[in-house]
Design a protein around this motif. Structure first.
Motif, PDB file in Angstrom:
ATOM      1  N   ARG A  11       0.824  -1.209   0.000  1.00  0.00           N
ATOM      2  CA  ARG A  11       0.000   0.000   0.000  1.00  0.00           C
ATOM      3  C   ARG A  11       0.859   1.261   0.000  1.00  0.00           C
ATOM      4  NH1 ARG A  11      -3.445   0.037   4.787  1.00  0.00           N
ATOM      5  NH2 ARG A  11      -2.095  -1.559   5.647  1.00  0.00           N
ATOM      6  N   VAL A  12       1.970   1.245   0.749  1.00  0.00           N
ATOM      7  CA  VAL A  12       2.860   2.403   0.776  1.00  0.00           C
ATOM      8  C   VAL A  12       3.492   2.611  -0.598  1.00  0.00           C
ATOM      9  CG1 VAL A  12       5.036   3.275   1.726  1.00  0.00           C
ATOM     10  CG2 VAL A  12       3.315   2.296   3.249  1.00  0.00           C
ATOM     11  N   ALA A  13       3.960   1.523  -1.213  1.00  0.00           N
ATOM     12  CA  ALA A  13       4.577   1.638  -2.537  1.00  0.00           C
ATOM     13  C   ALA A  13       3.574   2.115  -3.569  1.00  0.00           C
ATOM     14  CB  ALA A  13       5.175   0.296  -2.948  1.00  0.00           C
ATOM     15  N   ALA A  14       2.332   1.639  -3.483  1.00  0.00           N
ATOM     16  CA  ALA A  14       1.303   2.070  -4.433  1.00  0.00           C
ATOM     17  C   ALA A  14       0.971   3.550  -4.239  1.00  0.00           C
ATOM     18  CB  ALA A  14       0.046   1.216  -4.261  1.00  0.00           C
ATOM     19  N   ALA A  15       0.943   4.006  -3.004  1.00  0.00           N
ATOM     20  CA  ALA A  15       0.647   5.416  -2.740  1.00  0.00           C
ATOM     21  C   ALA A  15       1.755   6.314  -3.267  1.00  0.00           C
ATOM     22  CB  ALA A  15       0.444   5.634  -1.245  1.00  0.00           C
ATOM     23  N   CYS A  16       2.978   5.810  -3.259  1.00  0.00           N
ATOM     24  CA  CYS A  16       4.102   6.617  -3.751  1.00  0.00           C
ATOM     25  C   CYS A  16       4.087   6.770  -5.268  1.00  0.00           C
ATOM     26  CB  CYS A  16       5.425   5.993  -3.317  1.00  0.00           C
ATOM     27  SG  CYS A  16       5.756   6.194  -1.558  1.00  0.00           S
ATOM     28  N   THR A  17       3.418   5.855  -5.970  1.00  0.00           N
ATOM     29  CA  THR A  17       3.377   5.941  -7.427  1.00  0.00           C
ATOM     30  C   THR A  17       2.325   6.937  -7.919  1.00  0.00           C
ATOM     31  OG1 THR A  17       1.813   4.094  -7.562  1.00  0.00           O
ATOM     32  CG2 THR A  17       4.173   3.567  -7.705  1.00  0.00           C
ATOM     33  N   GLN A  18       1.427   7.379  -7.049  1.00  0.00           N
ATOM     34  CA  GLN A  18       0.415   8.355  -7.453  1.00  0.00           C
ATOM     35  C   GLN A  18       1.093   9.691  -7.727  1.00  0.00           C
ATOM     36  OE1 GLN A  18      -2.353   8.410  -4.219  1.00  0.00           O
ATOM     37  NE2 GLN A  18      -3.217   6.399  -4.711  1.00  0.00           N
ATOM     38  N   PRO A  19       0.686  10.368  -8.777  1.00  0.00           N
ATOM     39  CA  PRO A  19       1.325  11.642  -9.113  1.00  0.00           C
ATOM     40  C   PRO A  19       1.076  12.703  -8.043  1.00  0.00           C
ATOM     41  CG  PRO A  19      -0.534  11.198 -10.575  1.00  0.00           C
ATOM     42  CD  PRO A  19      -0.354   9.987  -9.723  1.00  0.00           C
ATOM     43  N   GLY A  20       2.118  13.455  -7.769  1.00  0.00           N
ATOM     44  CA  GLY A  20       2.017  14.564  -6.831  1.00  0.00           C
ATOM     45  C   GLY A  20       2.163  14.162  -5.368  1.00  0.00           C
ATOM     46  N   ARG A  21       2.395  12.897  -5.069  1.00  0.00           N
ATOM     47  CA  ARG A  21       2.534  12.450  -3.682  1.00  0.00           C
ATOM     48  C   ARG A  21       4.002  12.491  -3.285  1.00  0.00           C
ATOM     49  NH1 ARG A  21      -1.706   9.613  -1.276  1.00  0.00           N
ATOM     50  NH2 ARG A  21      -0.499  10.198   0.536  1.00  0.00           N
ATOM     51  N   VAL A  34       9.663   8.531   7.447  1.00  0.00           N
ATOM     52  CA  VAL A  34      10.071   8.919   6.100  1.00  0.00           C
ATOM     53  C   VAL A  34      11.208   8.009   5.629  1.00  0.00           C
ATOM     54  CG1 VAL A  34      11.077  10.794   4.734  1.00  0.00           C
ATOM     55  CG2 VAL A  34       9.328  11.291   6.442  1.00  0.00           C
ATOM     56  N   SER A  35      12.113   7.648   6.546  1.00  0.00           N
ATOM     57  CA  SER A  35      13.229   6.787   6.160  1.00  0.00           C
ATOM     58  C   SER A  35      12.732   5.393   5.760  1.00  0.00           C
ATOM     59  CB  SER A  35      14.247   6.675   7.290  1.00  0.00           C
ATOM     60  OG  SER A  35      13.694   6.027   8.409  1.00  0.00           O
ATOM     61  N   PHE A  36      11.669   4.894   6.398  1.00  0.00           N
ATOM     62  CA  PHE A  36      11.115   3.597   5.998  1.00  0.00           C
ATOM     63  C   PHE A  36      10.614   3.657   4.560  1.00  0.00           C
ATOM     64  CE2 PHE A  36       7.180   1.143   5.359  1.00  0.00           C
ATOM     65  CZ  PHE A  36       7.715  -0.128   5.378  1.00  0.00           C
ATOM     66  N   VAL A  37       9.903   4.710   4.215  1.00  0.00           N
ATOM     67  CA  VAL A  37       9.363   4.838   2.859  1.00  0.00           C
ATOM     68  C   VAL A  37      10.507   4.952   1.852  1.00  0.00           C
ATOM     69  CG1 VAL A  37       7.905   6.219   1.329  1.00  0.00           C
ATOM     70  CG2 VAL A  37       7.243   5.895   3.707  1.00  0.00           C
ATOM     71  N   LEU A  40      12.151   1.598   1.521  1.00  0.00           N
ATOM     72  CA  LEU A  40      11.269   0.676   0.821  1.00  0.00           C
ATOM     73  C   LEU A  40      11.314   0.914  -0.682  1.00  0.00           C
ATOM     74  CD1 LEU A  40       9.049  -1.516   1.211  1.00  0.00           C
ATOM     75  CD2 LEU A  40       7.406   0.350   1.157  1.00  0.00           C
ATOM     76  N   LEU A  41      11.278   2.172  -1.090  1.00  0.00           N
ATOM     77  CA  LEU A  41      11.340   2.487  -2.518  1.00  0.00           C
ATOM     78  C   LEU A  41      12.692   2.108  -3.115  1.00  0.00           C
ATOM     79  CD1 LEU A  41       9.502   5.921  -2.510  1.00  0.00           C
ATOM     80  CD2 LEU A  41       8.600   3.679  -3.200  1.00  0.00           C
ATOM     81  N   ARG A  42      13.765   2.347  -2.362  1.00  0.00           N
ATOM     82  CA  ARG A  42      15.099   1.960  -2.844  1.00  0.00           C
ATOM     83  C   ARG A  42      15.187   0.441  -2.991  1.00  0.00           C
ATOM     84  NH1 ARG A  42      19.295   4.205   0.826  1.00  0.00           N
ATOM     85  NH2 ARG A  42      18.240   2.769   2.214  1.00  0.00           N
ATOM     86  N   ARG A  43      14.639  -0.289  -2.020  1.00  0.00           N
ATOM     87  CA  ARG A  43      14.656  -1.752  -2.084  1.00  0.00           C
ATOM     88  C   ARG A  43      13.854  -2.246  -3.288  1.00  0.00           C
ATOM     89  NH1 ARG A  43      15.625  -6.439   0.157  1.00  0.00           N
ATOM     90  NH2 ARG A  43      13.990  -7.954   0.551  1.00  0.00           N
TER      91      ARG A  43
END
Length: 128
Positions: A11-21, A34-37, A40-43
């Motif tokens: 869910r976090v990764a999907a929310a990050c793909t939304q434009p403007g987030r 913030v460091s977890f997100v 997670l994206l780097r991983r």
């Protein structure tokens, strides 16, 4: 500390793909850091997976089961031996040369108590 569930990670990764987030907005929405997100994206970019890494058990104990058996035999022969005496004894039997702290942890793992029980039960008469 337990790892975040795979469902939350997705869910976090999907929310990050939304434009403007932004990363900080997603972190605030899901109550994570913030460091977890960011990690997670780097991983996800590097490995393609969102799953948590398996738990690492740490370094193997220096006294293997055979060394612990030797230590238990030494303790049965001389229950009041000091940790230093036990170190020398185990090393003389072919075991590893370990520190006092390691020997102390090994003795505790064997559930060997330093404090001995009283040989007689306490008196039933009150003192004082």
């Amino acid at each position: 500390m337990k790892a975040y569930s795979l469902d939350l990670r997705e869910r976090v990764a999907a929310a990050c793909t939304q434009p403007g987030r932004t990363v900080s907005a997603v972190a605030a929405q899901f109550s994570v850091s913030v460091s977890f997100v960011a990690k997670l994206l780097r991983r996800q970019r590097q490995s393609g997976s969102l799953a948590a890494l398996p738990h690492r058990s740490g370094p193997a104990p220096l006294l293997d089961p055979a060394g612990r058996a030797e230590l238990a035999a030494c303790l049965r022969q001389q229950p009041d031996a000091t940790l230093d005496e036990l170190r020398v004894w185990v090393a003389a039997l072919g075991g590893p040369d370990v520190s006092l702290a390691t020997m102390g942890r090994a003795v505790q793992a064997l559930d060997w108590r330093r404090k001995k029980r009283a040989s007689t039960p306490p008196s039933a008469t009150p003192t004082g």
